[in-house]
Design a protein around this motif. Structure first.
Motif, PDB file in Angstrom:
ATOM      1  N   GLY A 168       0.795  -1.215   0.000  1.00  0.00           N
ATOM      2  CA  GLY A 168       0.000   0.000   0.000  1.00  0.00           C
ATOM      3  C   GLY A 168       0.827   1.264   0.000  1.00  0.00           C
ATOM      4  N   ALA A 169       2.074   1.183   0.491  1.00  0.00           N
ATOM      5  CA  ALA A 169       2.975   2.343   0.480  1.00  0.00           C
ATOM      6  C   ALA A 169       4.101   2.143  -0.515  1.00  0.00           C
ATOM      7  N   LEU A 170       4.657   0.946  -0.552  1.00  0.00           N
ATOM      8  CA  LEU A 170       5.733   0.613  -1.479  1.00  0.00           C
ATOM      9  C   LEU A 170       5.306  -0.542  -2.369  1.00  0.00           C
ATOM     10  N   ARG A 171       5.801  -0.529  -3.592  1.00  0.00           N
ATOM     11  CA  ARG A 171       5.538  -1.617  -4.532  1.00  0.00           C
ATOM     12  C   ARG A 171       6.868  -2.105  -5.093  1.00  0.00           C
ATOM     13  N   VAL A 172       7.087  -3.394  -5.014  1.00  0.00           N
ATOM     14  CA  VAL A 172       8.294  -4.005  -5.568  1.00  0.00           C
ATOM     15  C   VAL A 172       7.891  -4.840  -6.776  1.00  0.00           C
ATOM     16  N   GLU A 173       8.479  -4.543  -7.924  1.00  0.00           N
ATOM     17  CA  GLU A 173       8.178  -5.261  -9.160  1.00  0.00           C
ATOM     18  C   GLU A 173       9.411  -6.036  -9.602  1.00  0.00           C
ATOM     19  N   ALA A 174       9.249  -7.321  -9.855  1.00  0.00           N
ATOM     20  CA  ALA A 174      10.332  -8.177 -10.328  1.00  0.00           C
ATOM     21  C   ALA A 174       9.987  -8.685 -11.716  1.00  0.00           C
ATOM     22  N   GLU A 175      10.815  -8.351 -12.687  1.00  0.00           N
ATOM     23  CA  GLU A 175      10.598  -8.817 -14.056  1.00  0.00           C
ATOM     24  C   GLU A 175      10.988 -10.294 -14.144  1.00  0.00           C
ATOM     25  N   LEU A 176      10.069 -11.113 -14.601  1.00  0.00           N
ATOM     26  CA  LEU A 176      10.378 -12.528 -14.741  1.00  0.00           C
ATOM     27  C   LEU A 176      11.375 -12.767 -15.864  1.00  0.00           C
ATOM     28  N   ARG A 177      11.358 -11.926 -16.873  1.00  0.00           N
ATOM     29  CA  ARG A 177      12.319 -12.048 -17.977  1.00  0.00           C
ATOM     30  C   ARG A 177      13.537 -11.187 -17.657  1.00  0.00           C
ATOM     31  N   GLY A 178      14.593 -11.800 -17.182  1.00  0.00           N
ATOM     32  CA  GLY A 178      15.803 -11.061 -16.859  1.00  0.00           C
ATOM     33  C   GLY A 178      16.002 -10.829 -15.387  1.00  0.00           C
ATOM     34  N   GLY A 179      14.916 -10.794 -14.591  1.00  0.00           N
ATOM     35  CA  GLY A 179      15.047 -10.735 -13.152  1.00  0.00           C
ATOM     36  C   GLY A 179      15.298  -9.379 -12.534  1.00  0.00           C
ATOM     37  N   THR A 180      15.198  -8.282 -13.301  1.00  0.00           N
ATOM     38  CA  THR A 180      15.419  -6.953 -12.735  1.00  0.00           C
ATOM     39  C   THR A 180      14.320  -6.608 -11.732  1.00  0.00           C
ATOM     40  N   VAL A 181      14.707  -6.014 -10.602  1.00  0.00           N
ATOM     41  CA  VAL A 181      13.780  -5.658  -9.531  1.00  0.00           C
ATOM     42  C   VAL A 181      13.717  -4.134  -9.404  1.00  0.00           C
ATOM     43  N   HIS A 182      12.486  -3.587  -9.313  1.00  0.00           N
ATOM     44  CA  HIS A 182      12.274  -2.156  -9.144  1.00  0.00           C
ATOM     45  C   HIS A 182      11.481  -1.917  -7.875  1.00  0.00           C
ATOM     46  N   VAL A 183      11.841  -0.866  -7.146  1.00  0.00           N
ATOM     47  CA  VAL A 183      11.091  -0.429  -5.970  1.00  0.00           C
ATOM     48  C   VAL A 183      10.460   0.920  -6.303  1.00  0.00           C
ATOM     49  N   LEU A 184       9.118   1.012  -6.117  1.00  0.00           N
ATOM     50  CA  LEU A 184       8.381   2.216  -6.501  1.00  0.00           C
ATOM     51  C   LEU A 184       7.475   2.662  -5.358  1.00  0.00           C
ATOM     52  N   ALA A 185       7.130   3.953  -5.386  1.00  0.00           N
ATOM     53  CA  ALA A 185       6.103   4.452  -4.476  1.00  0.00           C
ATOM     54  C   ALA A 185       4.754   3.964  -4.980  1.00  0.00           C
ATOM     55  N   ALA A 186       3.965   3.342  -4.119  1.00  0.00           N
ATOM     56  CA  ALA A 186       2.719   2.713  -4.553  1.00  0.00           C
ATOM     57  C   ALA A 186       1.706   3.731  -5.051  1.00  0.00           C
ATOM     58  N   ASP A 187       1.671   4.933  -4.446  1.00  0.00           N
ATOM     59  CA  ASP A 187       0.632   5.885  -4.821  1.00  0.00           C
ATOM     60  C   ASP A 187       0.957   6.656  -6.089  1.00  0.00           C
ATOM     61  N   THR A 188       2.235   6.962  -6.346  1.00  0.00           N
ATOM     62  CA  THR A 188       2.609   7.771  -7.514  1.00  0.00           C
ATOM     63  C   THR A 188       3.292   6.971  -8.608  1.00  0.00           C
ATOM     64  N   GLY A 189       3.799   5.785  -8.285  1.00  0.00           N
ATOM     65  CA  GLY A 189       4.546   5.010  -9.259  1.00  0.00           C
ATOM     66  C   GLY A 189       5.960   5.498  -9.466  1.00  0.00           C
ATOM     67  N   ARG A 190       6.419   6.460  -8.642  1.00  0.00           N
ATOM     68  CA  ARG A 190       7.775   7.002  -8.799  1.00  0.00           C
ATOM     69  C   ARG A 190       8.804   5.938  -8.431  1.00  0.00           C
ATOM     70  N   ARG A 191       9.801   5.787  -9.290  1.00  0.00           N
ATOM     71  CA  ARG A 191      10.821   4.770  -9.052  1.00  0.00           C
ATOM     72  C   ARG A 191      11.793   5.235  -7.975  1.00  0.00           C
ATOM     73  N   LEU A 192      12.020   4.377  -6.979  1.00  0.00           N
ATOM     74  CA  LEU A 192      12.903   4.704  -5.865  1.00  0.00           C
ATOM     75  C   LEU A 192      14.234   3.979  -5.941  1.00  0.00           C
ATOM     76  N   ALA A 193      14.234   2.775  -6.462  1.00  0.00           N
ATOM     77  CA  ALA A 193      15.471   1.998  -6.544  1.00  0.00           C
ATOM     78  C   ALA A 193      15.282   0.881  -7.557  1.00  0.00           C
ATOM     79  N   GLY A 194      16.393   0.302  -7.978  1.00  0.00           N
ATOM     80  CA  GLY A 194      16.344  -0.823  -8.909  1.00  0.00           C
ATOM     81  C   GLY A 194      17.624  -1.623  -8.822  1.00  0.00           C
ATOM     82  N   VAL A 195      17.526  -2.919  -9.038  1.00  0.00           N
ATOM     83  CA  VAL A 195      18.707  -3.778  -8.990  1.00  0.00           C
ATOM     84  C   VAL A 195      18.495  -4.957  -9.933  1.00  0.00           C
ATOM     85  N   ARG A 196      19.576  -5.365 -10.588  1.00  0.00           N
ATOM     86  CA  ARG A 196      19.509  -6.530 -11.461  1.00  0.00           C
ATOM     87  C   ARG A 196      19.637  -7.798 -10.630  1.00  0.00           C
TER      88      ARG A 196
END
Length: 310
Positions: free
Chosen positions: A247-275
């Motif tokens: 509800g506050a943070l959203r973590v998205e993991a791409e199944l193709r390639g495995g890249t992980v993104h951390v975003l603000a749940a309400d705005t979608g603003r990207r906060l961090a990312g790691v392969r």
């Protein structure tokens, strides 16, 4: 380009197929071209071959094609050539052709040309897409509050489409107007927002169906509904994406390639990312097709998955 005195060899690499699509020498020019970057399933596009003989006399030519699954083209001809000719045909994309995804082998048309006793092999590619690409926003909701579930359409066909978008959801997700008309000009985009309200927390599935003329598509979309600060997980096979959200943070993991993104749940603003960590060599930068990871959910305190009791 290669040159040695008056002798030369020029070759063109097709961006889609990543193979040779044209050969130019002092004796001949042989080329194949598909003048579009992408073609929608169920549609047709042009494909043409240019053959030029520089022998100064009539030569025998034979040409034959073979296409990837999902493409329809049948060209088998023999003729005598003195000069230059261009052959044009329609390339048919089957309605059930597999859309190309990142890292997948492209759809190709293979051409064998025998000219004056010499054989040239060409491969020309085309990216296959759905007639209409459907994406959604608003998959994170608060229970008891009406929010907008937004359906976005991107046309890949060269004609206007008119029809309806409809939602089918489980009983815990209410939508007062689940059917809406749409007008989608050729090769353009549109969107429509549906007001929805989740009665209970958890993961709910919404089926989005689009029907317009001879184009019909549907997909299941997982929706996360929050009552408090609990954490929910969804795995979307169509988008090849696993999502972990509280509800506050959203973590998205791409199944193709495995890249992980951390975003603000309400705005979608990207906060961090790691392969993702890799085992190699070869590592992903040297692979033609990135690995696809299997998403698994490990239950811990405060974590709920689809099907878990509240």
């Amino acid at each position: 380009r290669f040159r040695a005195g008056d002798d030369f060899l020029n070759v063109w690499i097709d961006r889609a197929s990543e193979r040779v699509t044209a050969v130019d020498t002092p004796r001949y020019l042989v080329a194949c071209a598909i003048p579009v970057e992408d073609a929608a399933a169920g549609e047709t596009c042009a494909i043409e071959w240019t053959i030029q003989s520089r022998a100064g006399r009539p030569v025998d030519v034979a040409i034959a094609t073979q296409a990837s699954d999902g493409l329809g083209i049948d060209l088998h001809e023999r003729f005598t050539l003195d000069g230059e000719t261009t052959l044009r045909r329609d390339l048919r994309i089957a309605a059930d052709a597999r859309p190309d995804r990142r890292g997948d082998p492209p759809h190709r048309v293979r051409t064998s040309v025998l000219i004056d006793g010499e054989t040239i092999e060409l491969e020309t590619g085309v990216k296959v897409t759905p007639p209409v690409e459907v994406s959604v926003d608003g998959c994170g909701l608060r229970t008891g509050r009406t929010e907008v579930f937004r359906v976005k359409l991107h046309s890949r066909v060269d004609r206007d489409l008119h029809g309806t978008i409809s939602l089918t959801a489980d009983p815990a997700l209410a939508c007062a107007s689940p059917v809406a008309p749409f007008d989608l000009p050729a090769r353009s985009r549109t969107e429509h927002g549906f007001p929805v309200c989740a009665a209970t927390a958890g993961v709910h599935v919404v089926q989005v169906r689009l029907a317009g003329g001879d184009v019909e598509t549907r997909r299941d979309v997982p929706v996360r509904a929050f009552a408090g600060s609990e954490t929910l997980v969804t795995i979307d096979d169509d988008e090849e994406l696993a999502v972990l959200e509280n509800g506050a943070l959203r973590v998205e993991a791409e199944l193709r390639g495995g890249t992980v993104h951390v975003l603000a749940a309400d705005t979608g603003r990207r906060l961090a990312g790691v392969r993702a960590a890799e085992v190699g060599p070869p590592f992903s930068g040297y692979r033609m097709r990135p690995d696809i990871y299997r998403a698994g959910v490990e239950g811990i305190l405060g974590l709920r998955r689809a099907g878990d009791e509240l």
